[in-house]
Design a protein around this motif. Structure first.
Motif, PDB file in Angstrom:
ATOM      1  N   GLU A 108       0.822  -1.212   0.000  1.00 24.35           N
ATOM      2  CA  GLU A 108       0.000   0.000   0.000  1.00 24.35           C
ATOM      3  C   GLU A 108       0.858   1.265   0.000  1.00 24.35           C
ATOM      4  OE1 GLU A 108      -2.426  -0.414   3.431  1.00 24.35           O
ATOM      5  OE2 GLU A 108      -3.675  -2.011   2.573  1.00 24.35           O
ATOM      6  N   ARG A 109       2.062   1.188   0.587  1.00 24.79           N
ATOM      7  CA  ARG A 109       2.971   2.340   0.639  1.00 24.79           C
ATOM      8  C   ARG A 109       3.780   2.504  -0.644  1.00 24.79           C
ATOM      9  NH1 ARG A 109       4.175   4.384   5.815  1.00 24.79           N
ATOM     10  NH2 ARG A 109       2.429   3.904   7.204  1.00 24.79           N
ATOM     11  N   SER A 110       3.754   1.493  -1.501  1.00 23.66           N
ATOM     12  CA  SER A 110       4.586   1.514  -2.698  1.00 23.66           C
ATOM     13  C   SER A 110       3.928   2.306  -3.824  1.00 23.66           C
ATOM     14  CB  SER A 110       4.838   0.079  -3.189  1.00 23.66           C
ATOM     15  OG  SER A 110       5.376  -0.717  -2.157  1.00 23.66           O
ATOM     16  N   LEU A 111       4.747   2.787  -4.737  1.00 28.91           N
ATOM     17  CA  LEU A 111       4.236   3.408  -5.958  1.00 28.91           C
ATOM     18  C   LEU A 111       3.575   2.335  -6.820  1.00 28.91           C
ATOM     19  CD1 LEU A 111       7.339   5.611  -6.916  1.00 28.91           C
ATOM     20  CD2 LEU A 111       5.282   6.336  -5.680  1.00 28.91           C
ATOM     21  N   ASP A 112       2.612   2.733  -7.639  1.00 30.86           N
ATOM     22  CA  ASP A 112       2.007   1.750  -8.527  1.00 30.86           C
ATOM     23  C   ASP A 112       3.007   1.345  -9.609  1.00 30.86           C
ATOM     24  OD1 ASP A 112       1.955   3.655 -10.624  1.00 30.86           O
ATOM     25  OD2 ASP A 112      -0.080   4.270 -10.156  1.00 30.86           O
ATOM     26  N   VAL A 113       2.616   0.403 -10.446  1.00 33.21           N
ATOM     27  CA  VAL A 113       3.545  -0.173 -11.422  1.00 33.21           C
ATOM     28  C   VAL A 113       4.086   0.882 -12.381  1.00 33.21           C
ATOM     29  CG1 VAL A 113       3.741  -1.770 -13.358  1.00 33.21           C
ATOM     30  CG2 VAL A 113       2.541  -2.484 -11.284  1.00 33.21           C
ATOM     31  N   ALA A 114       3.216   1.712 -12.949  1.00 34.73           N
ATOM     32  CA  ALA A 114       3.652   2.720 -13.927  1.00 34.73           C
ATOM     33  C   ALA A 114       4.581   3.744 -13.287  1.00 34.73           C
ATOM     34  CB  ALA A 114       2.441   3.409 -14.539  1.00 34.73           C
ATOM     35  N   LYS A 115       4.225   4.225 -12.114  1.00 31.48           N
ATOM     36  CA  LYS A 115       5.064   5.217 -11.434  1.00 31.48           C
ATOM     37  C   LYS A 115       6.388   4.601 -10.997  1.00 31.48           C
ATOM     38  CE  LYS A 115       1.308   8.200  -9.812  1.00 31.48           C
ATOM     39  NZ  LYS A 115       0.549   8.709  -8.647  1.00 31.48           N
ATOM     40  N   SER A 116       6.367   3.317 -10.645  1.00 30.62           N
ATOM     41  CA  SER A 116       7.607   2.637 -10.262  1.00 30.62           C
ATOM     42  C   SER A 116       8.553   2.549 -11.451  1.00 30.62           C
ATOM     43  CB  SER A 116       7.301   1.230  -9.730  1.00 30.62           C
ATOM     44  OG  SER A 116       6.608   1.289  -8.504  1.00 30.62           O
ATOM     45  N   ARG A 117       8.017   2.241 -12.623  1.00 33.47           N
ATOM     46  CA  ARG A 117       8.862   2.190 -13.820  1.00 33.47           C
ATOM     47  C   ARG A 117       9.452   3.561 -14.124  1.00 33.47           C
ATOM     48  NH1 ARG A 117       4.794  -1.562 -17.325  1.00 33.47           N
ATOM     49  NH2 ARG A 117       5.517  -3.598 -16.585  1.00 33.47           N
ATOM     50  N   ASP A 118       8.632   4.598 -13.996  1.00 34.47           N
ATOM     51  CA  ASP A 118       9.141   5.954 -14.221  1.00 34.47           C
ATOM     52  C   ASP A 118      10.252   6.288 -13.225  1.00 34.47           C
ATOM     53  OD1 ASP A 118       7.370   6.343 -16.286  1.00 34.47           O
ATOM     54  OD2 ASP A 118       5.876   7.392 -15.059  1.00 34.47           O
ATOM     55  N   PHE A 119      10.071   5.864 -11.981  1.00 33.23           N
ATOM     56  CA  PHE A 119      11.064   6.112 -10.935  1.00 33.23           C
ATOM     57  C   PHE A 119      12.366   5.397 -11.279  1.00 33.23           C
ATOM     58  CE2 PHE A 119      13.130   6.138  -6.897  1.00 33.23           C
ATOM     59  CZ  PHE A 119      12.565   7.163  -6.144  1.00 33.23           C
ATOM     60  N   LEU A 120      12.266   4.133 -11.660  1.00 34.05           N
ATOM     61  CA  LEU A 120      13.452   3.365 -12.021  1.00 34.05           C
ATOM     62  C   LEU A 120      14.149   3.947 -13.259  1.00 34.05           C
ATOM     63  CD1 LEU A 120      11.987  -0.200 -11.517  1.00 34.05           C
ATOM     64  CD2 LEU A 120      13.963   0.704 -10.293  1.00 34.05           C
ATOM     65  N   ARG A 121      13.355   4.365 -14.231  1.00 33.46           N
ATOM     66  CA  ARG A 121      13.930   4.949 -15.449  1.00 33.46           C
ATOM     67  C   ARG A 121      14.678   6.232 -15.127  1.00 33.46           C
ATOM     68  NH1 ARG A 121       9.547   4.723 -17.894  1.00 33.46           N
ATOM     69  NH2 ARG A 121       9.821   2.649 -18.778  1.00 33.46           N
ATOM     70  N   ASP A 122      14.084   7.053 -14.256  1.00 29.56           N
ATOM     71  CA  ASP A 122      14.743   8.309 -13.869  1.00 29.56           C
ATOM     72  C   ASP A 122      16.032   8.028 -13.104  1.00 29.56           C
ATOM     73  OD1 ASP A 122      14.625  11.311 -13.486  1.00 29.56           O
ATOM     74  OD2 ASP A 122      14.599  10.674 -11.397  1.00 29.56           O
ATOM     75  N   MET A 123      15.995   7.022 -12.210  1.00 30.52           N
ATOM     76  CA  MET A 123      17.194   6.655 -11.456  1.00 30.52           C
ATOM     77  C   MET A 123      18.299   6.184 -12.417  1.00 30.52           C
ATOM     78  SD  MET A 123      17.116   6.988  -8.112  1.00 30.52           S
ATOM     79  CE  MET A 123      18.420   5.847  -7.749  1.00 30.52           C
ATOM     80  N   SER A 124      17.923   5.391 -13.405  1.00 36.76           N
ATOM     81  CA  SER A 124      18.899   4.862 -14.355  1.00 36.76           C
ATOM     82  C   SER A 124      19.559   5.990 -15.144  1.00 36.76           C
ATOM     83  CB  SER A 124      18.209   3.896 -15.317  1.00 36.76           C
ATOM     84  OG  SER A 124      19.110   3.386 -16.253  1.00 36.76           O
ATOM     85  N   GLU A 125      18.772   6.981 -15.530  1.00 36.01           N
ATOM     86  CA  GLU A 125      19.315   8.095 -16.305  1.00 36.01           C
ATOM     87  C   GLU A 125      20.201   8.997 -15.459  1.00 36.01           C
ATOM     88  OE1 GLU A 125      15.790   9.872 -17.793  1.00 36.01           O
ATOM     89  OE2 GLU A 125      15.466   8.337 -19.356  1.00 36.01           O
TER      90      GLU A 125
END
Length: 284
Positions: free
Chosen positions: A265-282
């Motif tokens: 429940e505290r986690s970001l949803d799937v789409a927002k998590s991917r965006d977060f990971l993509r931003d971290m990678s960049e």
């Protein structure tokens, strides 16, 4: 039938479930032996996983213990029928028993829910990232040990790619793991990309727990809930710096399911998590 000195985790679990079934019926070992026409030592060895049990025997025990949960009994009977040795058995005596048991659990899992705070989940680790993690272990593994450990870790990942019903997995990964540098920027970029790619698979869900989410239950521990064919056969696995702990007591399983629900429940949803990971990678 030969008594096993070191039963596998599956045999131990089958035996533990037979013991729980007997105890739920209010029957002690002496009474069970009398009802079944068996020696007490045979009952004890079956419940300890030291002695194999046939599917017919499981059903006989369920009948004597008046267990009416058909799905549960069918699942136990299926466990009793398993005869094929898994790939991890090739490493018995060369790898820690806990590692073999974890690989066995993952192989038979219908689903896996895992939360990781300081590391990427083992099933999602690249070889270079895993090498960086194991290289700071205490005691530090020798070059030969490190190669063996890495080979085993990479082989475990195959469970996500198997053609025959790969387990449905949900990985809850804290932002700490995304930022804690193991191996340097190049290794971390490759690791983040690997997780992003894995998240596109139909059987893999990745959700990020950002710092902004604040505290959450069991924030200091990493754990996995490995789902069996019925909820009674679920197992929770904890990692510590020196060992792996497996928990399967019914009351504890219920608490850990609720804990994972609250963390999710505290986690970001799937789409927002991917965006977060993509931003971290960049940014790495």
């Amino acid at each position: 039938m030969t008594v096993r000195a070191t039963p596998t985790v599956r045999l131990r679990r089958l035996g533990a479930e037979l013991r729980r079934m007997r105890e739920a019926a209010g029957c002690n070992v002496v009474q069970a032996a009398r009802l079944l026409g068996l020696e007490r030592t045979r009952i004890s060895n079956m419940e300890a996983g030291r002695l194999g049990v046939t599917a017919d025997r499981v059903r006989s025990l369920a009948s004597v213990y008046q267990c009416g949960d058909r799905a549960y009994v069918d699942a136990l009977a299926a466990m009793a029928e398993e005869r094929v040795k898994g790939w991890w058995e090739e490493q018995r005596g060369r790898m820690p028993v806990a590692a073999l048991e974890l690989a066995e659990l993952e192989h038979h899992a219908l689903g896996i829910r895992a939360v990781q705070v300081t590391h990427f989940p083992g099933l999602l680790q690249t070889e270079e990232y895993a090498k960086a993690v194991f290289s700071v272990a205490v005691p530090e593994p020798s070059p030969v040990e490190l190669r063996r450990i890495l080979s085993f870790r990479m082989r475990r990942r195959d469970v996500l790619d198997r053609e025959d019903d790969p387990p449905a997995t949900t990985f809850l990964i804290h932002e700490t793991a995304l930022r804690l540098d193991f191996g340097g920027p190049t290794v971390m970029r490759a690791q983040l990309k690997h997780v992003l790619d894995a998240s596109e698979r139909p059987n893999v869900t990745v959700r990020v727990i950002p710092f902004a989410a604040g505290g959450f239950p069991s924030a200091g521990a990493s754990m996995s809930l490995v789902a069996g064919p019925v909820p009674q056969l679920d197992t929770v696995q904890f990692d510590s710096p020196i060992d792996t702990v497996l928990v399967d007591a019914p009351a504890a399983l219920g608490k850990y399911r609720k804990t994972l629900d609250r963390i999710e429940e505290r986690s970001l949803d799937v789409a927002k998590s991917r965006d977060f990971l993509r931003d971290m990678s960049e940014r790495t």
